[in-house]
Each structure stands twice: as C-alpha cells, then as structure tokens.
Design a protein around this motif. Structure first.
Motif, PDB file in Angstrom:
ATOM      1  N   CYS A   1     -19.211 -35.825 -30.033  1.00 49.83           N
ATOM      2  CA  CYS A   1     -19.990 -35.475 -31.230  1.00 49.83           C
ATOM      3  C   CYS A   1     -19.200 -34.591 -32.176  1.00 49.83           C
ATOM      4  N   SER A   2     -18.334 -33.741 -31.631  1.00 42.05           N
ATOM      5  CA  SER A   2     -17.545 -32.845 -32.477  1.00 42.05           C
ATOM      6  C   SER A   2     -16.650 -33.642 -33.411  1.00 42.05           C
ATOM      7  N   GLU A   3     -16.046 -34.718 -32.895  1.00 43.80           N
ATOM      8  CA  GLU A   3     -15.211 -35.551 -33.745  1.00 43.80           C
ATOM      9  C   GLU A   3     -16.059 -36.250 -34.798  1.00 43.80           C
ATOM     10  N   GLY A   4     -17.282 -36.652 -34.433  1.00 39.52           N
ATOM     11  CA  GLY A   4     -18.175 -37.261 -35.402  1.00 39.52           C
ATOM     12  C   GLY A   4     -18.490 -36.324 -36.554  1.00 39.52           C
ATOM     13  N   GLU A   5     -18.686 -35.041 -36.227  1.00 40.34           N
ATOM     14  CA  GLU A   5     -18.946 -34.037 -37.271  1.00 40.34           C
ATOM     15  C   GLU A   5     -17.758 -33.921 -38.218  1.00 40.34           C
ATOM     16  N   ILE A   6     -16.534 -33.932 -37.645  1.00 31.90           N
ATOM     17  CA  ILE A   6     -15.326 -33.818 -38.462  1.00 31.90           C
ATOM     18  C   ILE A   6     -15.160 -35.036 -39.359  1.00 31.90           C
ATOM     19  N   ILE A   7     -15.522 -36.207 -38.866  1.00 32.81           N
ATOM     20  CA  ILE A   7     -15.424 -37.417 -39.688  1.00 32.81           C
ATOM     21  C   ILE A   7     -16.335 -37.314 -40.903  1.00 32.81           C
ATOM     22  N   HIS A   8     -17.546 -36.793 -40.721  1.00 31.67           N
ATOM     23  CA  HIS A   8     -18.455 -36.591 -41.867  1.00 31.67           C
ATOM     24  C   HIS A   8     -17.864 -35.593 -42.854  1.00 31.67           C
ATOM     25  N   MET A   9     -17.282 -34.509 -42.360  1.00 32.71           N
ATOM     26  CA  MET A   9     -16.670 -33.511 -43.239  1.00 32.71           C
ATOM     27  C   MET A   9     -15.485 -34.111 -43.990  1.00 32.71           C
ATOM     28  N   ALA A  10     -14.699 -34.953 -43.288  1.00 35.40           N
ATOM     29  CA  ALA A  10     -13.539 -35.581 -43.921  1.00 35.40           C
ATOM     30  C   ALA A  10     -13.974 -36.478 -45.076  1.00 35.40           C
ATOM     31  N   ARG A  11     -15.070 -37.185 -44.902  1.00 35.38           N
ATOM     32  CA  ARG A  11     -15.557 -38.059 -45.976  1.00 35.38           C
ATOM     33  C   ARG A  11     -16.029 -37.231 -47.173  1.00 35.38           C
ATOM     34  N   ASP A  12     -16.608 -36.047 -46.912  1.00 32.07           N
ATOM     35  CA  ASP A  12     -16.992 -35.152 -48.011  1.00 32.07           C
ATOM     36  C   ASP A  12     -15.759 -34.676 -48.771  1.00 32.07           C
ATOM     37  N   ILE A  13     -14.696 -34.334 -48.034  1.00 34.89           N
ATOM     38  CA  ILE A  13     -13.471 -33.851 -48.668  1.00 34.89           C
ATOM     39  C   ILE A  13     -12.806 -34.972 -49.463  1.00 34.89           C
ATOM     40  N   LEU A  14     -12.924 -36.199 -48.973  1.00 35.38           N
ATOM     41  CA  LEU A  14     -12.394 -37.329 -49.746  1.00 35.38           C
ATOM     42  C   LEU A  14     -13.109 -37.466 -51.085  1.00 35.38           C
ATOM     43  N   ARG A  15     -14.378 -37.152 -51.085  1.00 41.64           N
ATOM     44  CA  ARG A  15     -15.147 -37.227 -52.330  1.00 41.64           C
ATOM     45  C   ARG A  15     -14.778 -36.088 -53.274  1.00 41.64           C
ATOM     46  N   ASP A  16     -14.603 -34.868 -52.717  1.00 44.64           N
ATOM     47  CA  ASP A  16     -14.398 -33.686 -53.546  1.00 44.64           C
ATOM     48  C   ASP A  16     -12.933 -33.311 -53.728  1.00 44.64           C
ATOM     49  N   GLY A  17     -12.046 -33.783 -52.821  1.00 41.55           N
ATOM     50  CA  GLY A  17     -10.635 -33.433 -52.889  1.00 41.55           C
ATOM     51  C   GLY A  17     -10.331 -32.120 -52.183  1.00 41.55           C
ATOM     52  N   GLY A  18      -9.054 -31.762 -52.136  1.00 36.74           N
ATOM     53  CA  GLY A  18      -8.644 -30.493 -51.554  1.00 36.74           C
ATOM     54  C   GLY A  18      -8.523 -30.528 -50.047  1.00 36.74           C
ATOM     55  N   CYS A  19      -8.747 -29.368 -49.417  1.00 35.75           N
ATOM     56  CA  CYS A  19      -8.615 -29.259 -47.961  1.00 35.75           C
ATOM     57  C   CYS A  19      -9.547 -28.170 -47.448  1.00 35.75           C
ATOM     58  N   ARG A  20      -9.751 -28.184 -46.126  1.00 36.73           N
ATOM     59  CA  ARG A  20     -10.654 -27.208 -45.514  1.00 36.73           C
ATOM     60  C   ARG A  20     -10.243 -26.999 -44.063  1.00 36.73           C
ATOM     61  N   ILE A  21     -10.389 -25.776 -43.597  1.00 33.44           N
ATOM     62  CA  ILE A  21     -10.162 -25.472 -42.183  1.00 33.44           C
ATOM     63  C   ILE A  21     -11.505 -25.265 -41.519  1.00 33.44           C
ATOM     64  N   HIS A  22     -11.699 -25.934 -40.369  1.00 35.47           N
ATOM     65  CA  HIS A  22     -12.985 -25.872 -39.685  1.00 35.47           C
ATOM     66  C   HIS A  22     -12.761 -25.616 -38.198  1.00 35.47           C
ATOM     67  N   GLN A  23     -13.663 -24.839 -37.613  1.00 35.03           N
ATOM     68  CA  GLN A  23     -13.578 -24.515 -36.192  1.00 35.03           C
ATOM     69  C   GLN A  23     -14.558 -25.379 -35.400  1.00 35.03           C
ATOM     70  N   ILE A  24     -14.050 -25.995 -34.321  1.00 34.94           N
ATOM     71  CA  ILE A  24     -14.885 -26.797 -33.431  1.00 34.94           C
ATOM     72  C   ILE A  24     -15.093 -26.009 -32.152  1.00 34.94           C
ATOM     73  N   ASP A  25     -16.332 -25.672 -31.858  1.00 41.23           N
ATOM     74  CA  ASP A  25     -16.661 -24.864 -30.677  1.00 41.23           C
ATOM     75  C   ASP A  25     -17.106 -25.786 -29.546  1.00 41.23           C
ATOM     76  N   MET A  26     -16.336 -25.780 -28.458  1.00 37.48           N
ATOM     77  CA  MET A  26     -16.671 -26.611 -27.302  1.00 37.48           C
ATOM     78  C   MET A  26     -17.072 -25.761 -26.101  1.00 37.48           C
TER      79      MET A  26
ATOM     80  N   GLU B   1      -9.299 -25.338 -33.931  1.00 38.59           N
ATOM     81  CA  GLU B   1      -9.331 -25.237 -35.382  1.00 38.59           C
ATOM     82  C   GLU B   1      -8.635 -26.457 -35.945  1.00 38.59           C
ATOM     83  N   VAL B   2      -9.261 -27.091 -36.936  1.00 40.44           N
ATOM     84  CA  VAL B   2      -8.662 -28.280 -37.528  1.00 40.44           C
ATOM     85  C   VAL B   2      -8.531 -28.099 -39.032  1.00 40.44           C
ATOM     86  N   LEU B   3      -7.453 -28.656 -39.575  1.00 35.09           N
ATOM     87  CA  LEU B   3      -7.254 -28.733 -41.013  1.00 35.09           C
ATOM     88  C   LEU B   3      -7.630 -30.128 -41.460  1.00 35.09           C
ATOM     89  N   ILE B   4      -8.533 -30.215 -42.455  1.00 35.01           N
ATOM     90  CA  ILE B   4      -8.922 -31.505 -43.019  1.00 35.01           C
ATOM     91  C   ILE B   4      -8.421 -31.529 -44.458  1.00 35.01           C
TER      92      ILE B   4
END
Length: 363
Positions: A312-337, A354-357
């Motif tokens: 599910c964590s990867e699924g969350e990152i995929i949704h965030m990546a699609r948002d960044i594709l729409r808006d541009g730029g980059c973001r750092i996000h923490q995945i808590d397991m 921690e991932v960079l998108i």
C-alpha cells in the motif's frame, strides 16, 4: 529531462566505472515547478579535480564521500538550494574461466549473490547453457581468443579454474593486461609457484603477480567442489564489499553497494518526451524492502517500471507521483512501515524510507 546526464551515467557504468549523480533542487517560488537539474561527476574527475563546475567545496566533499562509502549524501543549504548525491557502482561481473566441476557451483552461488556471470570453456560439452542455466553468458571459445568477446574492466572479478597448467598460463597472461576488481587462480602452491616464475621470466612484474590470489579462495579447509566454490566466492565478496581487502588490510572498512535499477536508468536515457515521475529511495532506517538508491518510474496513466518495495505504501507514492506530474517540481516524502502500519499490510518490515519524487516532464 536530463537525458544527457542519464546517458553519461550509463556510459560510465558500462565502462566499469563508478560515478555520482548530483541532483540540484531549487525551492524558490518561481523555480518550484521546474525539473531538478542533474550533473554526473565521474570517478576520475573526483580523483583529480578539487572543484566541480559551479558546485562549492562542501558539495564536492560530499560527492567524494558518496563514492567512497556507497551511501547517498543529502545537503540542504542555508538558501533554497538542496543537493542530493547518489553514488552509482557498475554491476559486478564474475568471469569464470573454465567450466569444470568447481565452476558449476561457483556460477550458481555467484548468480544468487547478484553477480552477472560469464563462463568460458573450449569444450562444447562443458560450455553450454544446460550446464550453466544461471549464467548470463556461456562462451565456447579457446582461452587465448575468448578475451576479445569479454568486457574485462574494473568491475570484473576473474576466476581462473581451468583444467590444466597451460590454460592457466594462457588466461593469466591475458587477465594481467587489464585493471580488474579481483583475480584468482586455482592450483597447488607448487603449481602456482611454477606459473608465477614462468611469468616473471616473461617480463611480468612482481607487483602484477601480487594481485593474483593464488592458491585461490579463503583458507577454510575446503575439499569438495561446493566447499571450494564457497571459499572462492567468499573471497570475491570480501574484495567487493571491503576497502583494503585487495591489499590484505586487516582494518578494511565496509562499503555499501547501492541499489542499481538499470531498466529505469535505460528508460530515462532514451530521451523520450512522454511525461513520467522518478521515485528514488534516498534514505532508510530499520528493516525496509529496498535500500537507498532503488528507483521507480511512474507515468500519468499509473503504469510503473521498477519498484520501491510494493504494498500500500508504494500505491500511495504512485498517487503522489501523478500529482507531481500534474504540478511539476519535486517532493520528499517519508514512508512509515513501523508498528500498526506494517502489521496492517502484513509486512515483515518495520522501518522508515524517505523517497524523492521528481517530475521528468518539462513544465
């Protein structure tokens, strides 16, 4: 899209060289939607230069540290600029010269440990894919001519386990022409001494011959082919993982071998204009499915290439990546397991990533 940077990086890796990719992220209001700039710094340039392009001394030192340790470095400046330094090491290649009874388990162990394995023998009954299903390449050719078919460079670990003294000599003469990560040759002390004396007489230096691990492998009292293969691959691992192992340094320090997702890098180096986001694991803590350096590509339609661990964590990152594709730029996000999150997803992991998108499309 920084295509040239990825092409340059792949060229270095294919040549058996290490390199550092510096990603420069700008948090200025008018720069937030731009794709981060990328610079590839070669191992040679880090070795001989004291400054790189427009990068300051701290960034240069961190790039050196990344290459020496294999660990990603992250520097957030006092201004709006952030630098990420990713070390890249070429895939280790295990070249096994000889397809006999020791080669069989050695190839299997090497492949399981992540080496790209090539086996060479001049006998068709020994050099075939049926005998070595785990090898990337199996070459049936004479030991004198096979080197024209090989990519022998600084990421190559060469093991000489031929069936006879003459073939050992043929192989060693050829291997000593190259800079390799490791050279090992099987044989008794008497046989090894004879080979080295003959090569000294032919003009090879003692320094060259000192680089040859012979008799090969760690001294663990190995007797059977499987045991001998284990002693060899253990020695090879030491050369791969420890600085100082090549010189027999007892205080050798451990090197991290960063993740390398070649398929992702090759896709980024194609120069195609379709928009996609790059997800990179930049730091980890505790037990996680992928190490720092792991990458994944995400397209606007949700298609992916590579993985940062699934779930599910990867699924969350995929949704965030699609948002960044729409808006541009980059973001750092923490995945808590950790804790309940890991339990709910049925994961054995219990760490934090921690991932960079970042967007690869021009805005």
């Amino acid at each position: 899209m920084n295509t040239n940077a990825y092409k340059s990086l792949l060229n270095e890796l294919d040549a058996g060289k290490k390199a550092v990719m510096v990603t420069i992220m700008n948090d200025k209001e008018n720069e937030r939607n731009a794709s981060p700039e990328k610079i590839v710094i070669t191992e040679e340039k880090l070795r001989v230069c004291h400054s790189i392009d427009n990068l300051d001394g701290i960034i240069y030192q961190k790039a050196q540290l990344a290459l020496e340790s294999g660990n990603i470095q992250f520097v957030k400046g006092q201004d709006t600029i952030t630098h990420l330094m990713e070390p890249y090491f070429p895939e280790p290649r295990l070249i096994v010269l000889g397809g006999g009874h020791i080669a069989k388990p050695l190839v299997e162990f090497g492949a399981r440990l992540g080496f790209l394995v090539t086996v060479i023998d001049d006998r068709p009954s020994f050099a075939n894919e049926g005998r070595f299903p785990d090898a990337e390449r199996v070459i049936c050719e004479s030991f004198e001519r096979c080197f024209d078919l090989l990519s022998v460079n600084e990421s190559a670990y060469v093991v000489i386990v031929t069936r006879g003294h003459r073939h050992d000599l043929d192989c060693l003469r050829q291997v000593l022409k190259y800079r390799t990560a490791y050279i090992g040759m099987i044989g008794s002390k008497r046989r090894v001494k004879s080979v080295k004396e003959q090569l000294l007489g032919e003009g090879y230096s003692q320094e060259q011959l000192n680089k040859v691990n012979a008799p090969i492998g760690l001294d663990i009292g190995a007797v059977t082919p499987d045991e001998i293969a284990i002693s060899i691959i253990a020695q090879v691992i030491g050369y791969r993982r420890l600085t100082g192992a090549a010189s027999g340094n007892a205080s050798a320090s451990k090197i991290n071998w960063p993740e390398l997702d070649r398929a992702v890098l090759e896709e980024l180096g194609k120069g195609e204009n379709d928009p996609k986001a790059v997800v990179t694991v930049i730091s980890t803590k505790g037990s996680v499915p992928r190490k720092a350096g792991a990458k994944m590509l995400v397209w606007p339609c949700g298609r992916t290439l590579g993985s940062i661990g699934g779930g599910c964590s990867e699924g969350e990152i995929i949704h965030m990546a699609r948002d960044i594709l729409r808006d541009g730029g980059c973001r750092i996000h923490q995945i808590d397991m950790t804790g309940q999150i890991a339990e709910d997803e049925g994961m054995v992991c219990g760490g934090i990533m921690e991932v960079l998108i970042e967007s690869c499309s021009e805005k």
